[in-house]
Design a protein around this motif. Structure first.
Motif, PDB file in Angstrom:
ATOM      1  N   ASP A 155       0.806  -1.222   0.000  1.00  0.00           N
ATOM      2  CA  ASP A 155       0.000   0.000   0.000  1.00  0.00           C
ATOM      3  C   ASP A 155       0.841   1.275   0.000  1.00  0.00           C
ATOM      4  O   ASP A 155       0.292   2.366   0.163  1.00  0.00           O
ATOM      5  CB  ASP A 155      -0.942   0.015   1.212  1.00  0.00           C
ATOM      6  CG  ASP A 155      -2.059  -1.002   1.079  1.00  0.00           C
ATOM      7  OD1 ASP A 155      -2.402  -1.338  -0.065  1.00  0.00           O
ATOM      8  OD2 ASP A 155      -2.581  -1.462   2.115  1.00  0.00           O
ATOM      9  N   ARG A 156       2.148   1.168  -0.173  1.00  0.00           N
ATOM     10  CA  ARG A 156       2.999   2.351  -0.272  1.00  0.00           C
ATOM     11  C   ARG A 156       4.198   2.038  -1.154  1.00  0.00           C
ATOM     12  O   ARG A 156       4.769   0.946  -1.079  1.00  0.00           O
ATOM     13  CB  ARG A 156       3.486   2.796   1.109  1.00  0.00           C
ATOM     14  CG  ARG A 156       4.217   4.155   1.065  1.00  0.00           C
ATOM     15  CD  ARG A 156       4.547   4.658   2.454  1.00  0.00           C
ATOM     16  NE  ARG A 156       5.531   3.815   3.117  1.00  0.00           N
ATOM     17  CZ  ARG A 156       5.533   3.540   4.420  1.00  0.00           C
ATOM     18  NH1 ARG A 156       4.565   4.019   5.194  1.00  0.00           N
ATOM     19  NH2 ARG A 156       6.472   2.773   4.945  1.00  0.00           N
TER      20      ARG A 156
ATOM     21  N   TYR B  91      -3.557   4.301  -5.791  1.00  0.00           N
ATOM     22  CA  TYR B  91      -3.095   4.897  -4.537  1.00  0.00           C
ATOM     23  C   TYR B  91      -3.909   6.158  -4.259  1.00  0.00           C
ATOM     24  O   TYR B  91      -4.141   6.965  -5.146  1.00  0.00           O
ATOM     25  CB  TYR B  91      -1.610   5.224  -4.623  1.00  0.00           C
ATOM     26  CG  TYR B  91      -0.757   3.988  -4.803  1.00  0.00           C
ATOM     27  CD1 TYR B  91      -0.430   3.186  -3.721  1.00  0.00           C
ATOM     28  CD2 TYR B  91      -0.301   3.611  -6.062  1.00  0.00           C
ATOM     29  CE1 TYR B  91       0.332   2.039  -3.874  1.00  0.00           C
ATOM     30  CE2 TYR B  91       0.473   2.472  -6.232  1.00  0.00           C
ATOM     31  CZ  TYR B  91       0.779   1.683  -5.136  1.00  0.00           C
ATOM     32  OH  TYR B  91       1.521   0.549  -5.299  1.00  0.00           O
ATOM     33  N   SER B  92      -4.307   6.333  -3.008  1.00  0.00           N
ATOM     34  CA  SER B  92      -5.245   7.406  -2.681  1.00  0.00           C
ATOM     35  C   SER B  92      -4.577   8.679  -2.179  1.00  0.00           C
ATOM     36  O   SER B  92      -5.241   9.685  -1.976  1.00  0.00           O
ATOM     37  CB  SER B  92      -6.233   6.917  -1.613  1.00  0.00           C
ATOM     38  OG  SER B  92      -5.557   6.662  -0.382  1.00  0.00           O
ATOM     39  N   TRP B  93      -3.248   8.640  -1.987  1.00  0.00           N
ATOM     40  CA  TRP B  93      -2.555   9.813  -1.453  1.00  0.00           C
ATOM     41  C   TRP B  93      -1.175   9.942  -2.080  1.00  0.00           C
ATOM     42  O   TRP B  93      -0.508   8.946  -2.363  1.00  0.00           O
ATOM     43  CB  TRP B  93      -2.408   9.697   0.074  1.00  0.00           C
ATOM     44  CG  TRP B  93      -1.653  10.824   0.706  1.00  0.00           C
ATOM     45  CD1 TRP B  93      -2.161  12.021   1.138  1.00  0.00           C
ATOM     46  CD2 TRP B  93      -0.243  10.889   0.981  1.00  0.00           C
ATOM     47  NE1 TRP B  93      -1.165  12.812   1.658  1.00  0.00           N
ATOM     48  CE2 TRP B  93       0.031  12.137   1.574  1.00  0.00           C
ATOM     49  CE3 TRP B  93       0.810   9.992   0.771  1.00  0.00           C
ATOM     50  CZ2 TRP B  93       1.301  12.513   1.960  1.00  0.00           C
ATOM     51  CZ3 TRP B  93       2.095  10.368   1.153  1.00  0.00           C
ATOM     52  CH2 TRP B  93       2.329  11.606   1.756  1.00  0.00           C
TER      53      TRP B  93
ATOM     54  N   TYR C 289       3.690   7.421  -2.967  1.00  0.00           N
ATOM     55  CA  TYR C 289       2.287   7.090  -3.152  1.00  0.00           C
ATOM     56  C   TYR C 289       1.864   6.116  -2.054  1.00  0.00           C
ATOM     57  O   TYR C 289       2.591   5.152  -1.769  1.00  0.00           O
ATOM     58  CB  TYR C 289       2.050   6.439  -4.513  1.00  0.00           C
ATOM     59  CG  TYR C 289       2.241   7.362  -5.697  1.00  0.00           C
ATOM     60  CD1 TYR C 289       1.200   8.167  -6.153  1.00  0.00           C
ATOM     61  CD2 TYR C 289       3.467   7.416  -6.363  1.00  0.00           C
ATOM     62  CE1 TYR C 289       1.375   9.001  -7.247  1.00  0.00           C
ATOM     63  CE2 TYR C 289       3.650   8.245  -7.458  1.00  0.00           C
ATOM     64  CZ  TYR C 289       2.592   9.039  -7.893  1.00  0.00           C
ATOM     65  OH  TYR C 289       2.779   9.865  -8.969  1.00  0.00           O
ATOM     66  N   SER C 290       0.699   6.370  -1.470  1.00  0.00           N
ATOM     67  CA  SER C 290       0.187   5.478  -0.429  1.00  0.00           C
ATOM     68  C   SER C 290      -1.302   5.275  -0.605  1.00  0.00           C
ATOM     69  O   SER C 290      -1.999   6.141  -1.151  1.00  0.00           O
ATOM     70  CB  SER C 290       0.436   6.060   0.974  1.00  0.00           C
ATOM     71  OG  SER C 290       1.809   6.146   1.247  1.00  0.00           O
TER      72      SER C 290
ATOM     73  N   ASP D 145      -3.981  16.408  -2.064  1.00  0.00           N
ATOM     74  CA  ASP D 145      -3.062  15.280  -1.902  1.00  0.00           C
ATOM     75  C   ASP D 145      -3.808  13.950  -1.934  1.00  0.00           C
ATOM     76  O   ASP D 145      -3.198  12.904  -2.116  1.00  0.00           O
ATOM     77  CB  ASP D 145      -2.306  15.391  -0.576  1.00  0.00           C
ATOM     78  CG  ASP D 145      -1.337  16.572  -0.568  1.00  0.00           C
ATOM     79  OD1 ASP D 145      -1.031  17.081  -1.659  1.00  0.00           O
ATOM     80  OD2 ASP D 145      -0.914  16.977   0.527  1.00  0.00           O
ATOM     81  N   HIS D 146      -5.111  13.996  -1.705  1.00  0.00           N
ATOM     82  CA  HIS D 146      -5.937  12.791  -1.647  1.00  0.00           C
ATOM     83  C   HIS D 146      -6.839  12.701  -2.878  1.00  0.00           C
ATOM     84  O   HIS D 146      -7.237  13.714  -3.448  1.00  0.00           O
ATOM     85  CB  HIS D 146      -6.826  12.796  -0.389  1.00  0.00           C
ATOM     86  CG  HIS D 146      -6.054  12.722   0.884  1.00  0.00           C
ATOM     87  ND1 HIS D 146      -5.862  11.557   1.576  1.00  0.00           N
ATOM     88  CD2 HIS D 146      -5.413  13.690   1.597  1.00  0.00           C
ATOM     89  CE1 HIS D 146      -5.148  11.792   2.665  1.00  0.00           C
ATOM     90  NE2 HIS D 146      -4.863  13.089   2.702  1.00  0.00           N
TER      91      HIS D 146
END
Length: 208
Positions: free
Chosen positions: A45-46, A79-81, A92-93, A122-123
Motif C-alpha cells: 500500500d505504499r 493509490y489514494s494519497w 504514493y500510499s 493530496d488525496h
C-alpha cells in the motif's frame, strides 16, 4: 455511515481503532466506514520509500479483523494519497479506505467505491457509485422460421440478390447476405413485437 479522519501517528490512531470497535458492538444494521484512515493495510500500500515494516499494519489489520470489515469493491486510482514531490522523492500510499460490515455486503454488495485521479488535493476523491453500468451485449441475429413464408421476405431476397456489387464472388455474397440481414432484422421485429401481433389477431377476430 461513519466518516474517518485518522491521526498521522500510530499512537494517535489507537483511539480510532477502539472507537470503531465500540461502535461495532451495538451496530446491527448495514454499516459503511470511509475516509482518511492515515494507515496502510499491507506492504503493497505504499511505494517509493523505505520498505513497509509489518508493525505499521498490525493495529489496523487487527481492528478490521475484530470488527469483521471488508473492503468495498474498488475501481479507479490505485493509490489514494501522494505528497506530490518531484522525482524519486514522490511517495504514493493507499490510506483512504471504504469498508463495510457483513450486513452492508448482504444489502449493498453490488455498490462500488470509485477512486478518482489525483488533482489539486493530496488525496483522491472517492465516490460511492450506486448505479453500476452493465455492458449490454448485442443479441445475435436469428431468422424467424415464419419469416421465410412471408412474401415480403421473398421480395427482399430478390432485391438483395439483384444488387450489382463489384468484387470477388465471396465478397459479393457476403455483402448481399449483410443487406438481407438488415432487412430481416426489421421484419423479425415487426413479427415478434407483441403489440403488432395483438393488433393483427384482433383484426382476424373482427374478420371472422
Amino acid at each position: 455511515m461513519s466518516f474517518v479522519y485518522g491521526y498521522n501517528t500510530a499512537g494517535g490512531r489507537r483511539v480510532l481503532w477502539e472507537t470503531l470497535r465500540h461502535i461495532s458492538t451495538y451496530t446491527i444494521e448495514p454499516w459503511i466506514i470511509l475516509g482518511d484512515f492515515n494507515a496502510i493495510l499491507s506492504t503493497e500500500d505504499r511505494i517509493n520509500r523505505l520498505p513497509v515494516h509489518v508493525n505499521e499494519t498490525i493495529e489496523f489489520q487487527s481492528c478490521v479483523t475484530d470488527i469483521g470489515l471488508g473492503q468495498v469493491n474498488r475501481k479507479g486510482w490505485q493509490y489514494s494519497w501522494c505528497h506530490k514531490r518531484d522525482g524519486d522523492d514522490r511517495i504514493y500510499s493507499h490510506i483512504d479506505w471504504v469498508m463495510g460490515n457483513d450486513k452492508w455486503f448482504q444489502e449493498y454488495g453490488n455498490l462500488e467505491a470509485v477512486y478518482y485521479n489525483l488533482e489539486c488535493s493530496d488525496h483522491t476523491s472517492i465516490v460511492i457509485r450506486t448505479l453500476i453500468p452493465r455492458q449490454k451485449l448485442k443479441r445475435p441475429f436469428r431468422l424467424l422460421n415464419v419469416l421465410i413464408t412471408q412474401d415480403s421476405f421473398k421480395k427482399a431476397v430478390k432485391q438483395c440478390w439483384e444488387q450489382n456489387i463489384i468484387g470477388y464472388h465471396i465478397y459479393r455474397l457476403w455483402m448481399k447476405l449483410k443487406a438481407l440481414k438488415s432487412e430481416a432484422r426489421v421484419m423479425n421485429k415487426e413479427i415478434s413485437t407483441t403489440e403488432i401481433r395483438v393488433e393483427k389477431l384482433q383484426q382476424r377476430v373482427q374478420e371472422v
